[in-house]
Design a protein around this motif. Sequence first.
Motif, mmCIF file in Angstrom:
data_model
loop_
_atom_site.group_PDB
_atom_site.id
_atom_site.type_symbol
_atom_site.label_atom_id
_atom_site.label_comp_id
_atom_site.label_asym_id
_atom_site.label_seq_id
_atom_site.Cartn_x
_atom_site.Cartn_y
_atom_site.Cartn_z
ATOM 1 N N TRP A 113 0.834 -1.198 0.000
ATOM 2 C CA TRP A 113 0.000 0.000 0.000
ATOM 3 C C TRP A 113 0.869 1.248 0.000
ATOM 4 O O TRP A 113 1.862 1.320 0.739
ATOM 5 C CB TRP A 113 -0.907 0.024 1.232
ATOM 6 C CG TRP A 113 -1.987 -1.012 1.213
ATOM 7 C CD1 TRP A 113 -2.377 -1.780 0.165
ATOM 8 C CD2 TRP A 113 -2.812 -1.405 2.323
ATOM 9 N NE1 TRP A 113 -3.397 -2.612 0.521
ATOM 10 C CE2 TRP A 113 -3.691 -2.408 1.843
ATOM 11 C CE3 TRP A 113 -2.896 -1.010 3.646
ATOM 12 C CZ2 TRP A 113 -4.638 -3.020 2.661
ATOM 13 C CZ3 TRP A 113 -3.831 -1.607 4.471
ATOM 14 C CH2 TRP A 113 -4.702 -2.608 3.979
ATOM 15 N N ARG A 146 -4.698 -11.731 6.743
ATOM 16 C CA ARG A 146 -6.085 -11.946 6.307
ATOM 17 C C ARG A 146 -6.888 -10.660 6.440
ATOM 18 O O ARG A 146 -7.700 -10.330 5.573
ATOM 19 C CB ARG A 146 -6.729 -13.081 7.113
ATOM 20 C CG ARG A 146 -6.196 -14.469 6.775
ATOM 21 C CD ARG A 146 -7.097 -15.559 7.330
ATOM 22 N NE ARG A 146 -7.125 -15.562 8.777
ATOM 23 C CZ ARG A 146 -6.251 -16.225 9.543
ATOM 24 N NH1 ARG A 146 -5.277 -16.923 8.970
ATOM 25 N NH2 ARG A 146 -6.343 -16.194 10.862
ATOM 26 N N ARG A 149 -5.974 -8.429 3.550
ATOM 27 C CA ARG A 149 -6.598 -8.840 2.277
ATOM 28 C C ARG A 149 -8.079 -8.458 2.249
ATOM 29 O O ARG A 149 -8.589 -7.982 1.235
ATOM 30 C CB ARG A 149 -6.431 -10.355 2.065
ATOM 31 C CG ARG A 149 -5.008 -10.785 1.708
ATOM 32 C CD ARG A 149 -4.992 -12.212 1.164
ATOM 33 N NE ARG A 149 -5.431 -13.185 2.150
ATOM 34 C CZ ARG A 149 -4.629 -13.796 3.019
ATOM 35 N NH1 ARG A 149 -3.331 -13.501 3.027
ATOM 36 N NH2 ARG A 149 -5.089 -14.685 3.877
ATOM 37 N N ALA A 150 -8.765 -8.662 3.375
ATOM 38 C CA ALA A 150 -10.191 -8.314 3.436
ATOM 39 C C ALA A 150 -10.377 -6.802 3.302
ATOM 40 O O ALA A 150 -11.249 -6.330 2.560
ATOM 41 C CB ALA A 150 -10.797 -8.808 4.746
ATOM 42 N N ASP A 152 -8.349 -4.702 1.914
ATOM 43 C CA ASP A 152 -7.954 -4.283 0.564
ATOM 44 C C ASP A 152 -9.104 -4.502 -0.429
ATOM 45 O O ASP A 152 -9.379 -3.644 -1.264
ATOM 46 C CB ASP A 152 -6.719 -5.072 0.117
ATOM 47 C CG ASP A 152 -6.150 -4.552 -1.182
ATOM 48 O OD1 ASP A 152 -5.399 -3.562 -1.146
ATOM 49 O OD2 ASP A 152 -6.477 -5.115 -2.245
ATOM 50 N N GLU A 153 -9.775 -5.619 -0.304
ATOM 51 C CA GLU A 153 -10.870 -5.931 -1.229
ATOM 52 C C GLU A 153 -12.030 -4.950 -1.045
ATOM 53 O O GLU A 153 -12.574 -4.428 -2.020
ATOM 54 C CB GLU A 153 -11.348 -7.362 -1.001
ATOM 55 C CG GLU A 153 -12.440 -7.796 -1.964
ATOM 56 C CD GLU A 153 -12.852 -9.246 -1.762
ATOM 57 O OE1 GLU A 153 -13.898 -9.630 -2.315
ATOM 58 O OE2 GLU A 153 -12.147 -9.982 -1.045
ATOM 59 N N VAL A 154 -12.387 -4.683 0.224
ATOM 60 C CA VAL A 154 -13.479 -3.753 0.501
ATOM 61 C C VAL A 154 -13.119 -2.345 0.020
ATOM 62 O O VAL A 154 -13.905 -1.666 -0.649
ATOM 63 C CB VAL A 154 -13.808 -3.731 2.016
ATOM 64 C CG1 VAL A 154 -14.771 -2.595 2.345
ATOM 65 C CG2 VAL A 154 -14.410 -5.063 2.451
ATOM 66 N N ARG A 156 -10.936 -1.392 -2.226
ATOM 67 C CA ARG A 156 -10.830 -1.285 -3.687
ATOM 68 C C ARG A 156 -12.211 -1.034 -4.297
ATOM 69 O O ARG A 156 -12.381 -0.161 -5.155
ATOM 70 C CB ARG A 156 -10.234 -2.570 -4.265
ATOM 71 C CG ARG A 156 -9.982 -2.497 -5.780
ATOM 72 C CD ARG A 156 -9.680 -3.898 -6.310
ATOM 73 N NE ARG A 156 -8.572 -4.499 -5.609
ATOM 74 C CZ ARG A 156 -7.288 -4.360 -5.975
ATOM 75 N NH1 ARG A 156 -6.988 -3.638 -7.034
ATOM 76 N NH2 ARG A 156 -6.329 -4.956 -5.299
ATOM 77 N N GLU A 157 -13.208 -1.784 -3.847
ATOM 78 C CA GLU A 157 -14.561 -1.600 -4.377
ATOM 79 C C GLU A 157 -15.110 -0.218 -4.024
ATOM 80 O O GLU A 157 -15.765 0.432 -4.836
ATOM 81 C CB GLU A 157 -15.480 -2.693 -3.842
ATOM 82 C CG GLU A 157 -15.156 -4.078 -4.395
ATOM 83 C CD GLU A 157 -16.200 -5.112 -4.010
ATOM 84 O OE1 GLU A 157 -17.244 -4.718 -3.451
ATOM 85 O OE2 GLU A 157 -15.973 -6.298 -4.273
ATOM 86 N N ASP A 160 -13.292 2.458 -6.129
ATOM 87 C CA ASP A 160 -13.721 2.374 -7.531
ATOM 88 C C ASP A 160 -15.080 3.038 -7.739
ATOM 89 O O ASP A 160 -15.400 3.462 -8.849
ATOM 90 C CB ASP A 160 -13.789 0.904 -7.980
ATOM 91 C CG ASP A 160 -12.404 0.319 -8.245
ATOM 92 O OD1 ASP A 160 -11.433 1.109 -8.324
ATOM 93 O OD2 ASP A 160 -12.291 -0.913 -8.364
#
Length: 211
Positions: A113, A146, A149-150, A152-154, A156-157, A160
Amino acid sequence: MLISALAAESGVPVPTIKYYLREGLLPPGRATGTTRAEYSEEHVRRLRLVRALAEVGGLPIARVRDVLACLDGATPLTTALGTAHDALAGSPAPEAPADGAEAAGALVADAGWRVDAGCSSLAQLGAALAALAGAGFPVDPAALRRYVRAADEVAREEVDAVPGEDTADAVEFAVLGTVLHEPVLLALRRLAQQHHSTRRFGAPARGEGGE
């Protein structure tokens, strides 16, 4: 539009609008007389943002002013969003002990990051990690990865979905998204923990667990 129409369209009461005007959070309208002024759609948009920061985000006036200064100074969008996020972090984050700051920096670097080394959230992460270690409850590195990763996914959405054409719209979207979604994320985590606790340890006896 007159101030009464501005209040009706924005949903902000006239006394509050006058307060924002006195504090310089809302630019003055076009004077049409000694005690009258006309306001435009730009005032409606600014009021919506101020309300998001002050009423939904719960920011003190000084921090609202910091965020608005970024917008009025034609600050790059990334900087404006960073200022908004720092403002949402609340009071200046406590200085993290060296071990916590090092652990936070390593975690962020490992995630790849790119963040401001002086941002409040990084300091808060360092202080939180140090507090966990000091309480004899350090987080397992695998569990931290973990979480990363969680998150990062949230994130990113969410990013966006931020409108990029207008800085004010983007900041309002980010502020509301952060403030309103964080309780949802927390509730979902606790519900998931309840589900997996029941799966592992069995359902609570009748009368327990809120029944």
